[in-house]
Design an enzyme around this catalytic site. Structure first.
Site, mmCIF file in Angstrom:
data_model
loop_
_atom_site.group_PDB
_atom_site.id
_atom_site.type_symbol
_atom_site.label_atom_id
_atom_site.label_comp_id
_atom_site.label_asym_id
_atom_site.label_seq_id
_atom_site.Cartn_x
_atom_site.Cartn_y
_atom_site.Cartn_z
ATOM 1 N N ASP A 188 0.953 -1.780 0.049
ATOM 2 C CA ASP A 188 -0.020 -0.139 -0.089
ATOM 3 C C ASP A 188 0.328 1.312 0.280
ATOM 4 O O ASP A 188 1.749 1.468 -0.357
ATOM 5 C CB ASP A 188 -0.761 -0.178 1.026
ATOM 6 C CG ASP A 188 -2.315 0.890 0.510
ATOM 7 O OD1 ASP A 188 -2.246 2.062 0.706
ATOM 8 O OD2 ASP A 188 -3.074 0.166 0.935
ATOM 9 N N HIS A 226 -3.771 5.293 3.657
ATOM 10 C CA HIS A 226 -4.373 4.206 3.297
ATOM 11 C C HIS A 226 -3.866 3.320 3.997
ATOM 12 O O HIS A 226 -4.804 1.874 5.082
ATOM 13 C CB HIS A 226 -4.508 4.041 1.654
ATOM 14 C CG HIS A 226 -5.179 3.322 1.019
ATOM 15 N ND1 HIS A 226 -5.347 2.449 -0.025
ATOM 16 C CD2 HIS A 226 -6.997 3.366 0.915
ATOM 17 C CE1 HIS A 226 -6.112 1.765 -0.313
ATOM 18 N NE2 HIS A 226 -6.785 2.537 -0.125
ATOM 19 N N SER A 398 -11.247 -1.736 -0.757
ATOM 20 C CA SER A 398 -10.560 -1.313 0.520
ATOM 21 C C SER A 398 -10.243 -1.834 1.933
ATOM 22 O O SER A 398 -9.339 -2.139 2.424
ATOM 23 C CB SER A 398 -9.822 0.328 0.499
ATOM 24 O OG SER A 398 -9.325 -0.246 -1.006
#
Ligand SMILES: *[C@@H]1O[C@H](CO)[C@@H](O)[C@H](O)[C@H]1NC(C)=O
Ligand SMILES: *[C@@H]1O[C@H](CO)[C@@H](O)[C@H](O)[C@H]1NC(C)=O
Ligand SMILES: *[C@@H]1O[C@H](CO)[C@@H](O)[C@H](O)[C@H]1NC(C)=O
Ligand SMILES: *[C@@H]1O[C@H](CO)[C@@H](O)[C@H](O)[C@H]1NC(C)=O
Length: 762
Positions: A188, A226, A398
């Site tokens: 990520d 994220h 996600s």
């Protein structure tokens, strides 16, 4: 002697630092050299010398790829290579430029209020008895010693408002199953390794920053939140900060790849990074979710994924978990994303806190399971970047993929010996169908239910762990390819346009759509030893002036229909589909004998038309017990099974396998009314060898008391189907009278060549 040892050790170290050295794209150009033989550094060096550049080490764990760098402004490598190709031919497969490009995060989709879509509650709820007691929630927390202040907001772990709509994990934790000894790598935008909620579970050895080429994958950009949020969902520590992870004693590694452009070679290295320690790779990214593209990993990236499946986790296979994508509102479909559409990955979609399909979550035939994420006003509460920060806004697919990755960590902590395919079987067998009012659910011959929006249903941590405890690991993988090619004189067939007269009211009459069929016989299955069916892939060549008009359906001998492509209003591509492979999991454990029909529905924009060229059906599954591949002409040198998924994989001796699959070819005698000629190629593509036999034996013994029963049963007479037997001529089935092809036999490779030539003409 000793010094020689140290010298080689030093060289090894040197190689290692070269492989991860920061690249300087302003001063040097980068390429990968794909060598024919593994560990052939000598050939790579020779080429580097010829090109006036230098080798910067092996690419990640791929022993047939080397980094080549050349000072900017020196000779044109590709031109030069072309000239010298002949002399390099025996040692090099190709040289590819490495130009950094961007991968797309599955960013949390925006909230859309007042959507017309009507949500109904799924009536099924599973009450957790202790929760019903007065003060039940507090009692559960006390029993599990959970003091995290944010736990109360983690409805995905215990949902008090919509009872039953959570991952059902408390009954797993209460057994002391919390993910110990399993590392999940988060590919990520970084991971806040010093966050008090992650620090204790951070696994530095499995971590690396491929964007800035340093060891610590720290979030460095303002929007690098994220990866940290995903990591918190998996393994946030049980302490007094934020909430907890679903596998709160698992370890998390950060592999930073999304915070800038990245080359394919670096992405390939990232997908195999520390792959003996990192067991699961959680991937919440992919091609753009705009509903316009069809992009698949190829070349070095595909080789890395296969390498992970083959050699990762000590040979049981890396577990690649991919988010289905957030392009639902753009008609996007995860069969057009080559990562989620791959049989080597587990594709996870989202449902919201009420068990409904959120507008953003993409549907497709390759989707195995769904799990909880944002929607209906709910979000995932997790750890965030910043000293003691927590996020109450994580969402999208996600957030679903890491939750699934965490559940798989629970599974592997109990059964580390399970293979990548075992994990997929466990998903299929344990998922719970949800939102049953949705009209896409269909009942399968296996007795299970499948829905393109939900896969086999929602992942239930308790069910999958209980099933895993007594799961018998599946046998090696094998596959059968059945291939159609059209007569060269009549190579393309028109796809009729079925756009209804009044585009607002009429219905598309799908029965009039273009169809083409291939048949599978028991003897074809016997030749490759294919027993229990798993994945089905369909590779097509279709021309179309507007690709998004097409709906492509695959109908099995039992009448089960996989939607391989759904119409996509924004996909205006004129490229059609060139050798595009669709994957479906909907036919899992179906009996494959009989006729498989491909239906191509063109029900939009009558001004845009298309033509069908050819297709290939590949059935993948478990080899039957005691299967010995028959030696064939192509395989006279040895009758060893081809170990591993890679057709060009080397064996232990370092000798390269024949490029051609271990294949037999049959010339098809088609019915007269069809002008096409078809070739059927059988190929034993791969057999998997289970490495960790010792641990299998141990675990099996441990759980022997439970009934270990797989749901597969051998085909019976009644199960066999009536069909147009393509090999109706009995003699073709007879081993002694196999059609006598020499080495120039048309095989898959050559057929593909023909296809490419054809495309080049247009
Ligand atoms: C959820 O877990 C409990 C044990 O904690 C189990 O009894 C129940 O069957 C599980 N739910 C489902 C749907 O299997
Ligand atoms: C693979 O084997 C090595 C050596 O036995 C061990 O240290 C490592 O933890 C194993 N990896 C996994 C993922 O089990
Ligand atoms: C942590 O949270 C605070 C308050 O929401 C915010 O102002 C700050 O920017 C966050 N820290 C980081 C590093 O994002
Ligand atoms: C739609 O089709 C039906 C049946 O053909 C017809 O009765 C109806 O009036 C049509 N509606 C519209 C809005 O055109």
């Amino acid at each position: 002697m000793k010094s020689a040892f140290f010298l080689s050790f030093a060289i090894l170290l040197l190689n290692y630092t070269w492989a991860i050295e920061k690249r300087d794209y302003s001063k040097r150009s980068y390429y990968t050299i794909h060598t024919l033989k593994p560990n052939d550094r000598a050939s790579a060096d020779l080429i580097a010398q010829e090109m006036g550049g230098q080798i910067e080490g092996q690419v990640g764990e791929l022993n047939q790829y080397y980094w080549l760098s050349i000072p900017k402004g020196s000779k044109d490598v590709l031109q030069h290579y072309k000239k010298l190709k002949r002399s390099f031919d025996p040692m090099v497969i190709n040289i590819q430029p490495q130009i950094p490009r961007r991968l797309h995060k599955r960013a949390p989709p925006p909230v859309i209020e007042n959507k017309n879509e009507e949500y109904r509650l799924n009536g099924e709820t599973i009450p957790l008895p202790s929760l019903d007691e007065p003060n039940g929630f507090q009692l559960v927390k006390d029993a599990l010693s959970i003091k995290d202040p944010g736990f109360d907001r983690q409805w995905h772990l215990i949902n008090r408002d919509e009872r039953g709509h959570d991952v059902n994990v408390t009954g797993v934790w209460s057994q002391g199953i919390t993910g110990k000894n399993v590392v999940v790598a988060i590919l990520d935008d970084g991971l806040e390794m010093n966050h008090p909620d992650l620090q204790e579970n951070y696994f530095a050895k499995g971590s690396y920053d491929f964007n800035d080429h340093t060891d610590e994958p720290k979030p460095r950009l303002s929007d690098d939140t994220h990866g940290t949020r995903c990591a918190g969902e998996i393994a946030a520590v049980k302490n007094q900060v934020c909430g907890i992870g679903v596998a709160y004693d698992a370890k998390v590694a950060g592999i930073r790849i999304l915070s800038g452009d990245i080359t394919e070679a670096d992405e390939a290295a990232a997908l195999n990074y520390a792959y003996q320690e990192n067991s699961i790779y959680s991937c919440s990214w992919g091609p753009a979710d705009s509903g316009e593209v069809a992009e698949a990993p190829q070349g070095i990236i595909l080789d890395a994924i296969k390498n992970g499946i083959n050699k990762g986790r000590n040979g049981t296979g890396s577990i690649f978990v991919f988010a289905s994508g957030n392009g639902g509102a753009h008609d996007d479909n995860c069969n057009f994303d080559g990562y989620t559409n791959s049989l080597y990955t587990i594709t996870v979609g989202a449902i919201d806190k009420q068990g409904n399909h959120p507008y953003y979550s993409e549907k497709c035939a390759a989707q195995l399971v769904v799990t909880y994420s944002s929607g209906s006003g709910g979000y995932i509460y997790t750890t965030d970047v910043g000293d003691n920060n927590c996020s109450d806004r994580h969402g999208g697919t996600s957030a679903a993929a890491p939750l699934a990755a965490g559940v798989f960590a629970l599974v592997l902590s109990v059964r580390p010996d399970l293979t990548w395919r075992d994990l997929q079987h466990l998903c299929v067998q344990s998922a719970v169908p949800i939102s049953l009012h949705d009209d896409d659910w269909s009942k399968l011959p296996s007795g299970r239910m499948f829905n393109h929006k939900f896969g086999y249903g929602v992942l239930d941590a308790y069910r999958i762990v209980e099933l895993a405890k007594k799961f018998e690991t599946v046998r090696a993988q094998t596959s059968l390819e059945v291939l159609s090619i059209i007569d060269l004189d009549n190579e393309k067939q028109d796809i009729p346009d079925l756009t209804p007269a009044t585009s607002f009211n009429g219905t598309i009459e799908k029965e009039n759509a273009f169809t083409t069929s291939l048949s599978v016989t028991q003897s074809m299955l016997d030749d490759v030893g294919l027993g229990r069916l798993e994945h089905v892939t369909v590779t097509v060549n279709i021309e179309h002036e507007r690709r998004g008009d097409l709906e492509i359906l695959l109908e099995s001998p039992h009448g089960i229909i996989s939607q391989l492509a759904s119409p996509r209003q924004f996909d205006k591509s004129t490229e059609g589909l060139k050798d595009w492979t669709f994957m479906t999991v909907k036919h899992w454990e179906e009996e494959p004998v009989g006729k498989w029909t491909l239906r191509i529905v063109d029900g939009k924009h009558p001004e845009n038309t298309g033509k069908f060229i050819d297709w290939k059906l590949t059935l993948w599954g478990e080899v039957v017990e005691g299967f010995e591949p028959k030696p064939t002409q192509n395989d006279q040198k040895s009758n060893r099974p081809n170990i591993g998924v890679d057709d060009f994989e080397s064996d232990q001796d370092g000798v390269v396998e024949d490029d051609q699959p271990n294949s037999q070819s049959f010339l098809d005698q088609q019915e007269e009314n069809k002008p096409n000629k078809a070739y059927i190629v059988y190929a034993i593509v791969s057999l998997f060898m289970i490495v960790s036999i010792a641990s299998t034996a141990f675990i099996t013994k441990k759980y022997m008391s439970s009934t270990a029963q797989s749901s597969y049963s051998r085909p019976t007479e009644e199960d066999t189907f009536e069909f147009d037997n393509l090999l109706s001529d009995e003699s073709n089935n007879d081993d002694d009278e196999e059609l006598d092809f020499n080495d120039d036999t048309i095989n898959e490779f050559q057929v593909n060549e023909i296809n490419h030539d054809r495309q080049a003409v247009h």
